[in-house]
Design an enzyme around this catalytic site. Structure first.
Site, PDB file in Angstrom:
ATOM      1  N   SER A 137       0.832  -1.194   0.000  1.00 39.36           N
ATOM      2  CA  SER A 137       0.000   0.000   0.000  1.00 39.36           C
ATOM      3  C   SER A 137       0.873   1.253   0.000  1.00 39.36           C
ATOM      4  O   SER A 137       1.662   1.453  -0.930  1.00 39.36           O
ATOM      5  CB  SER A 137      -0.967  -0.050   1.187  1.00 39.36           C
ATOM      6  OG  SER A 137      -1.995   0.904   1.062  1.00 39.36           O
ATOM      7  N   ASP A 271      -9.934  -3.913  -5.523  1.00 37.29           N
ATOM      8  CA  ASP A 271      -9.328  -3.183  -4.405  1.00 37.29           C
ATOM      9  C   ASP A 271     -10.221  -1.995  -4.056  1.00 37.29           C
ATOM     10  O   ASP A 271     -10.437  -1.109  -4.886  1.00 37.29           O
ATOM     11  CB  ASP A 271      -7.933  -2.704  -4.812  1.00 37.29           C
ATOM     12  CG  ASP A 271      -7.144  -2.087  -3.664  1.00 37.29           C
ATOM     13  OD1 ASP A 271      -7.751  -1.459  -2.788  1.00 37.29           O
ATOM     14  OD2 ASP A 271      -5.905  -2.213  -3.682  1.00 37.29           O
ATOM     15  N   HIS A 299      -7.616  -5.297  -0.900  1.00 32.55           N
ATOM     16  CA  HIS A 299      -6.455  -4.454  -0.616  1.00 32.55           C
ATOM     17  C   HIS A 299      -5.572  -5.169   0.396  1.00 32.55           C
ATOM     18  O   HIS A 299      -5.949  -5.351   1.563  1.00 32.55           O
ATOM     19  CB  HIS A 299      -6.911  -3.103  -0.059  1.00 32.55           C
ATOM     20  CG  HIS A 299      -5.805  -2.096   0.050  1.00 32.55           C
ATOM     21  ND1 HIS A 299      -5.342  -1.376  -1.018  1.00 32.55           N
ATOM     22  CD2 HIS A 299      -5.054  -1.716   1.116  1.00 32.55           C
ATOM     23  CE1 HIS A 299      -4.360  -0.577  -0.629  1.00 32.55           C
ATOM     24  NE2 HIS A 299      -4.162  -0.778   0.662  1.00 32.55           N
TER      25      HIS A 299
END
Length: 333
Positions: A137, A271, A299
């Site tokens: 991320s 996501d 995610h």
């Protein structure tokens, strides 16, 4: 090609995203903590794990927003890398190790200078050892930006980036839609607490200049979105003219074409943080970048296997891919 089969009992991107942080069992590891003093005098805490074999690679692991080295996807990677006989070091971004950092400056999606300090330190501590990195991320965005900035001079042998917010502006928009606003609310709560805790520390310690820098940002009331926070906190604190300027200068999508090292991108179309339109086209990628795009996975989710024995694809795929790139024997994915 990988063989990821999303768990049927976790339909949709939200369930894939939430399962591990909410329901996965803890993974206690006995790690060695080291405090790294940065070029500006602030610090990062590093957590080392795995056999210290100078003939085997070392992998730097980078967590996401409001995470830490204790995030389960980091612990899971460290455990699997150790099973290969590899050393790993999990980075806690500024203020993420359980203690506020000592500078008004925070961590953010463009903090590739902090990553550069970490890489230099690991090279000094592990001379002659092959280095790799994996970012998740926000950590993936920082890693890709760093790789693009380094180009041919990058000291890393290979890198993996997972669930990357390639366009920070578009991700800030995406988190204002539907159920994704729940994630935004949690992030905002944690980020505002991060700033408030530092202000209290600076006042208590009598660190007047750093406290003044935070105090000059004004009230934090009414900050509900990433646009609010990044416009009123991130941008002025780190030398950007505005949230738009910060997003433009730090979005990793604009650095991908300069990456020269073997690089694997792992992303899911469902996501809930990232629009499909934010994903890069193949002609934007560096010559040695592989883009692994799955229909499902959420995610930093990518949960597979049956309900009674869930598996974590990233913990199979990342070590195996790195081993193939670095010429070390690894378990088959």
């Amino acid at each position: 090609m990988s063989r990821f089969r999303p768990a049927r009992w976790l339909p949709g991107g939200h369930l894939q995203t939430l399962f591990s942080p909410l329901l996965r069992r803890s993974l206690p590891l006995q790690r060695e903590r080291e405090r790294l003093t940065l070029a500006d005098g602030d610090f990062l805490d590093l957590d080392w794990f795995g056999p210290d074999n100078p003939e085997q690679p070392c992998v730097i692991l980078l967590h996401g927003l409001t995470g830490s080295s204790n995030s389960l996807y980091i612990l899971g990677q460290q455990r699997q890398l150790a099973a290969l006989g590899w050393r790993s070091v999990a980075v806690n971004w500024r203020g993420c190790s359980g203690e506020p950092n000592h500078s008004a400056r925070a961590y953010h999606s463009g903090a590739s200078d902090d990553l550069a300090d970490v890489v230099k330190h690991v090279l000094l501590r592990c001379p002659g050892r092959t280095l790799a990195a994996a970012g998740f991320s926000l950590g993936g965005n920082v890693l890709l930006k760093y790789l693009g900035e380094c180009g041919d001079d990058c000291p890393l042998g290979a890198a993996v980036a997972v669930s990357v917010p390639f366009r920070l502006d578009e991700c800030a928009d995406r988190l204002q839609e539907g159920f994704s606003r729940v994630y935004q609310s949690r992030f905002m709560r944690d980020m505002l607490a991060y700033v408030s805790n530092k202000k209290r520390l600076f006042q208590h310690q009598g660190w007047h200049s750093e406290h003044a820098r935070l105090d000059a940002l004004g009230s934090m009331d009414g900050m509900d979105t990433f646009w609010d926070f990044d416009g009123r906190i991130t941008a002025p604190l780190h030398g950007y003219a505005s949230a738009e300027d910060y997003y433009r200068r730090c979005s990793s999508r604009f650095f991908l074409g300069r990456i020269q090292r073997p690089c694997l991108l792992i992303q899911a179309l469902n996501d809930p943080f990232v629009y499909p339109r934010s994903l890069p086209q193949l002609d934007e990628l560096g010559p040695r970048t592989e883009f692994e795009l799955h229909q499902r996975g959420g995610h930093v989710g990518f949960v597979e296997g049956p309900l009674w024995r869930p598996g974590y694809y990233l913990e199979r795929r990342i070590p195996t891919w790195l081993a193939a790139q670095l010429g070390s024997a690894g378990k088959s994915a």
